[in-house]
Write a protein that holds these residues in place. Structure first.
Motif, PDB file in Angstrom:
ATOM      1  N   GLY A 160       0.798  -1.218   0.000  1.00 56.77           N
ATOM      2  CA  GLY A 160       0.000   0.000   0.000  1.00 56.77           C
ATOM      3  C   GLY A 160       0.831   1.269   0.000  1.00 56.77           C
ATOM      4  O   GLY A 160       0.284   2.374  -0.117  1.00 56.77           O
ATOM      5  N   CYS A 161       2.160   1.116   0.100  1.00 61.37           N
ATOM      6  CA  CYS A 161       3.049   2.269   0.053  1.00 61.37           C
ATOM      7  C   CYS A 161       2.948   2.933  -1.328  1.00 61.37           C
ATOM      8  O   CYS A 161       2.903   2.251  -2.351  1.00 61.37           O
ATOM      9  CB  CYS A 161       4.491   1.830   0.327  1.00 61.37           C
ATOM     10  SG  CYS A 161       5.704   3.156   0.193  1.00 61.37           S
ATOM     11  N   ASN A 162       2.929   4.256  -1.361  1.00 60.95           N
ATOM     12  CA  ASN A 162       2.775   4.994  -2.623  1.00 60.95           C
ATOM     13  C   ASN A 162       4.056   5.710  -3.050  1.00 60.95           C
ATOM     14  O   ASN A 162       3.996   6.705  -3.787  1.00 60.95           O
ATOM     15  CB  ASN A 162       1.638   6.018  -2.500  1.00 60.95           C
ATOM     16  CG  ASN A 162       0.282   5.355  -2.380  1.00 60.95           C
ATOM     17  OD1 ASN A 162      -0.017   4.395  -3.097  1.00 60.95           O
ATOM     18  ND2 ASN A 162      -0.536   5.845  -1.459  1.00 60.95           N
ATOM     19  N   HIS A 199       7.373   1.887  -5.331  1.00 61.94           N
ATOM     20  CA  HIS A 199       6.184   1.036  -5.382  1.00 61.94           C
ATOM     21  C   HIS A 199       5.303   1.326  -6.593  1.00 61.94           C
ATOM     22  O   HIS A 199       4.504   0.471  -6.995  1.00 61.94           O
ATOM     23  CB  HIS A 199       5.372   1.182  -4.094  1.00 61.94           C
ATOM     24  CG  HIS A 199       5.841   0.283  -2.987  1.00 61.94           C
ATOM     25  ND1 HIS A 199       6.911   0.586  -2.181  1.00 61.94           N
ATOM     26  CD2 HIS A 199       5.398  -0.935  -2.586  1.00 61.94           C
ATOM     27  CE1 HIS A 199       7.101  -0.383  -1.317  1.00 61.94           C
ATOM     28  NE2 HIS A 199       6.195  -1.330  -1.537  1.00 61.94           N
ATOM     29  N   LEU A 200       5.447   2.490  -7.179  1.00 62.53           N
ATOM     30  CA  LEU A 200       4.668   2.805  -8.376  1.00 62.53           C
ATOM     31  C   LEU A 200       5.107   1.976  -9.578  1.00 62.53           C
ATOM     32  O   LEU A 200       4.405   1.914 -10.591  1.00 62.53           O
ATOM     33  CB  LEU A 200       4.786   4.297  -8.713  1.00 62.53           C
ATOM     34  CG  LEU A 200       4.099   5.260  -7.734  1.00 62.53           C
ATOM     35  CD1 LEU A 200       4.343   6.694  -8.152  1.00 62.53           C
ATOM     36  CD2 LEU A 200       2.601   4.964  -7.647  1.00 62.53           C
ATOM     37  N   THR A 201       6.268   1.312  -9.472  1.00 67.64           N
ATOM     38  CA  THR A 201       6.754   0.466 -10.564  1.00 67.64           C
ATOM     39  C   THR A 201       6.282  -0.978 -10.443  1.00 67.64           C
ATOM     40  O   THR A 201       6.649  -1.821 -11.265  1.00 67.64           O
ATOM     41  CB  THR A 201       8.294   0.491 -10.629  1.00 67.64           C
ATOM     42  OG1 THR A 201       8.839  -0.060  -9.416  1.00 67.64           O
ATOM     43  CG2 THR A 201       8.821   1.900 -10.807  1.00 67.64           C
ATOM     44  N   LEU A 202       5.468  -1.274  -9.436  1.00 65.89           N
ATOM     45  CA  LEU A 202       4.924  -2.632  -9.307  1.00 65.89           C
ATOM     46  C   LEU A 202       4.040  -2.954 -10.515  1.00 65.89           C
ATOM     47  O   LEU A 202       3.370  -2.068 -11.051  1.00 65.89           O
ATOM     48  CB  LEU A 202       4.094  -2.762  -8.028  1.00 65.89           C
ATOM     49  CG  LEU A 202       4.854  -2.798  -6.700  1.00 65.89           C
ATOM     50  CD1 LEU A 202       3.884  -2.701  -5.533  1.00 65.89           C
ATOM     51  CD2 LEU A 202       5.697  -4.076  -6.589  1.00 65.89           C
ATOM     52  N   PRO A 203       4.021  -4.209 -10.964  1.00 62.12           N
ATOM     53  CA  PRO A 203       3.169  -4.570 -12.112  1.00 62.12           C
ATOM     54  C   PRO A 203       1.687  -4.399 -11.786  1.00 62.12           C
ATOM     55  O   PRO A 203       1.249  -4.763 -10.701  1.00 62.12           O
ATOM     56  CB  PRO A 203       3.527  -6.038 -12.360  1.00 62.12           C
ATOM     57  CG  PRO A 203       4.059  -6.538 -11.051  1.00 62.12           C
ATOM     58  CD  PRO A 203       4.762  -5.370 -10.433  1.00 62.12           C
ATOM     59  N   LYS A 204       0.954  -3.835 -12.739  1.00 62.51           N
ATOM     60  CA  LYS A 204      -0.478  -3.586 -12.528  1.00 62.51           C
ATOM     61  C   LYS A 204      -1.353  -4.312 -13.546  1.00 62.51           C
ATOM     62  O   LYS A 204      -2.545  -4.478 -13.331  1.00 62.51           O
ATOM     63  CB  LYS A 204      -0.755  -2.083 -12.579  1.00 62.51           C
ATOM     64  CG  LYS A 204      -0.012  -1.291 -11.499  1.00 62.51           C
ATOM     65  CD  LYS A 204      -0.232   0.193 -11.657  1.00 62.51           C
ATOM     66  CE  LYS A 204       0.506   0.979 -10.572  1.00 62.51           C
ATOM     67  NZ  LYS A 204       1.973   0.755 -10.613  1.00 62.51           N
ATOM     68  N   LYS A 205      -0.755  -4.723 -14.650  1.00 62.09           N
ATOM     69  CA  LYS A 205      -1.514  -5.435 -15.671  1.00 62.09           C
ATOM     70  C   LYS A 205      -0.602  -6.480 -16.321  1.00 62.09           C
ATOM     71  O   LYS A 205       0.611  -6.508 -16.088  1.00 62.09           O
ATOM     72  CB  LYS A 205      -2.062  -4.457 -16.712  1.00 62.09           C
ATOM     73  CG  LYS A 205      -1.021  -3.537 -17.330  1.00 62.09           C
ATOM     74  CD  LYS A 205      -1.682  -2.507 -18.227  1.00 62.09           C
ATOM     75  CE  LYS A 205      -0.648  -1.606 -18.912  1.00 62.09           C
ATOM     76  NZ  LYS A 205       0.144  -0.818 -17.973  1.00 62.09           N
ATOM     77  N   PHE A 206      -1.210  -7.323 -17.148  1.00 62.56           N
ATOM     78  CA  PHE A 206      -0.462  -8.437 -17.729  1.00 62.56           C
ATOM     79  C   PHE A 206       0.693  -7.951 -18.601  1.00 62.56           C
ATOM     80  O   PHE A 206       1.732  -8.595 -18.679  1.00 62.56           O
ATOM     81  CB  PHE A 206      -1.396  -9.330 -18.559  1.00 62.56           C
ATOM     82  CG  PHE A 206      -0.733 -10.593 -19.041  1.00 62.56           C
ATOM     83  CD1 PHE A 206      -0.431 -11.607 -18.160  1.00 62.56           C
ATOM     84  CD2 PHE A 206      -0.407 -10.752 -20.384  1.00 62.56           C
ATOM     85  CE1 PHE A 206       0.192 -12.777 -18.597  1.00 62.56           C
ATOM     86  CE2 PHE A 206       0.220 -11.904 -20.825  1.00 62.56           C
ATOM     87  CZ  PHE A 206       0.511 -12.923 -19.928  1.00 62.56           C
ATOM     88  N   ALA A 207       0.531  -6.802 -19.249  1.00 59.17           N
ATOM     89  CA  ALA A 207       1.600  -6.252 -20.090  1.00 59.17           C
ATOM     90  C   ALA A 207       2.846  -5.961 -19.263  1.00 59.17           C
ATOM     91  O   ALA A 207       3.977  -6.134 -19.738  1.00 59.17           O
ATOM     92  CB  ALA A 207       1.126  -4.987 -20.789  1.00 59.17           C
ATOM     93  N   ASP A 208       2.658  -5.542 -18.001  1.00 60.47           N
ATOM     94  CA  ASP A 208       3.790  -5.275 -17.111  1.00 60.47           C
ATOM     95  C   ASP A 208       4.521  -6.580 -16.778  1.00 60.47           C
ATOM     96  O   ASP A 208       5.753  -6.608 -16.688  1.00 60.47           O
ATOM     97  CB  ASP A 208       3.311  -4.623 -15.814  1.00 60.47           C
ATOM     98  CG  ASP A 208       2.640  -3.279 -16.069  1.00 60.47           C
ATOM     99  OD1 ASP A 208       3.002  -2.613 -17.045  1.00 60.47           O
ATOM    100  OD2 ASP A 208       1.754  -2.909 -15.273  1.00 60.47           O
ATOM    101  N   VAL A 209       3.754  -7.643 -16.591  1.00 56.07           N
ATOM    102  CA  VAL A 209       4.355  -8.949 -16.298  1.00 56.07           C
ATOM    103  C   VAL A 209       5.129  -9.444 -17.517  1.00 56.07           C
ATOM    104  O   VAL A 209       6.202 -10.038 -17.379  1.00 56.07           O
ATOM    105  CB  VAL A 209       3.269  -9.974 -15.902  1.00 56.07           C
ATOM    106  CG1 VAL A 209       3.888 -11.342 -15.635  1.00 56.07           C
ATOM    107  CG2 VAL A 209       2.507  -9.484 -14.678  1.00 56.07           C
TER     108      VAL A 209
END
Length: 240
Positions: free
Chosen positions: A183-185, A189-199
């Protein structure tokens, strides 16, 4: 603990696993006893005749990729030092960042509490035991934050990938300190994967690093590019 080193036994066949709480490097003056001390959740405290670096270099027996996964995440997050080893909620953090020496390692999934006393890191395990390790430089909370990011990245990538196949990823309900920064912003942490394209970017980076490793001694630099083209072709549907 060191003063009672003669009471410890040498575990000659020990294999790395996720039940290690701490891996501690021994000074050369104790070489007659062993080269590292292991604090293990099930097997207790014992010696091994390998350096901590030699032992942790076999982490691929836990996650198959060894430190490769962490190196790719480090590139994405721009974290350049003190790179941990990760497999989901299993997370081992080095206490020092130099690759020239065998560092001490702490399993954050086995730790319940921490505090920093000058150049000492004080840890309390999930079993209530106290472990004090040298922490010569830096802020311990900040170091833990960066280490836990690697686990969060691994977990998020795993969840997104599993859900893309209509599956559900299940992790340990208790992960020690590993999930405390969820939950850190911050910018990291903003570089964490959010969608399949990021993975996909993550997995492609791993593939590219492997190809480069295979081709680094080859005369033709085009080796990597040719294999990238072949991989793209294999990923496309062909008419039957």
């Amino acid at each position: 603990m060191i003063k009672n080193i003669e009471c410890l036994y040498l575990h000659e066949t020990f294999e790395i696993d996720e039940k290690m709480i701490a891996v501690i490097s021994l000074d050369k003056k104790y070489a007659q006893y062993g080269r590292s001390i292991i604090i293990h959740a099930e097997q207790g405290v014992f010696l091994i005749d390998r350096t901590t670096k030699q032992l942790m270099n076999t982490f691929n027996k836990i996650n198959r990729g060894g430190i490769l996964y962490s190196k790719v995440v480090a590139e994405i997050s721009l974290i350049k030092r003190n790179i941990p080893l990760v497999n989901g909620t299993t997370l081992y953090m080095p206490m020092t960042g130099s690759s020239k020496f065998s560092a001490d390692w702490i399993g954050l999934h086995m730790i319940e509490e921490f505090k920093q006393t000058q150049k000492i890191a004080n840890f309390t395990t999930i079993f209530g035991e106290k472990i004090n390790l040298d922490f010569p430089q830096g802020n311990l909370s900040g170091r833990l934050h960066d280490a836990c990011y690697f686990s969060e990245f691994h977990i998020d990538a795993w969840i997104i990938s599993t859900e893309s196949m209509h599956g559900t990823a299940v992790f340990s309900a208790h992960a020690g300190l590993v999930r405390q920064f969820v939950g850190c912003n911050c910018a990291t942490h903003l570089t964490l994967p959010k969608k399949f394209a990021d993975v996909t970017i993550f997995t492609d980076s791993i593939t590219l690093r492997v190809l480069k490793e295979f081709s680094k001694d080859d005369v033709e630099v085009s080796f990597v590019e040719s294999y990238k083209v072949k991989l793209r072709r294999l990923s496309k549907m062909k008419s039957i």
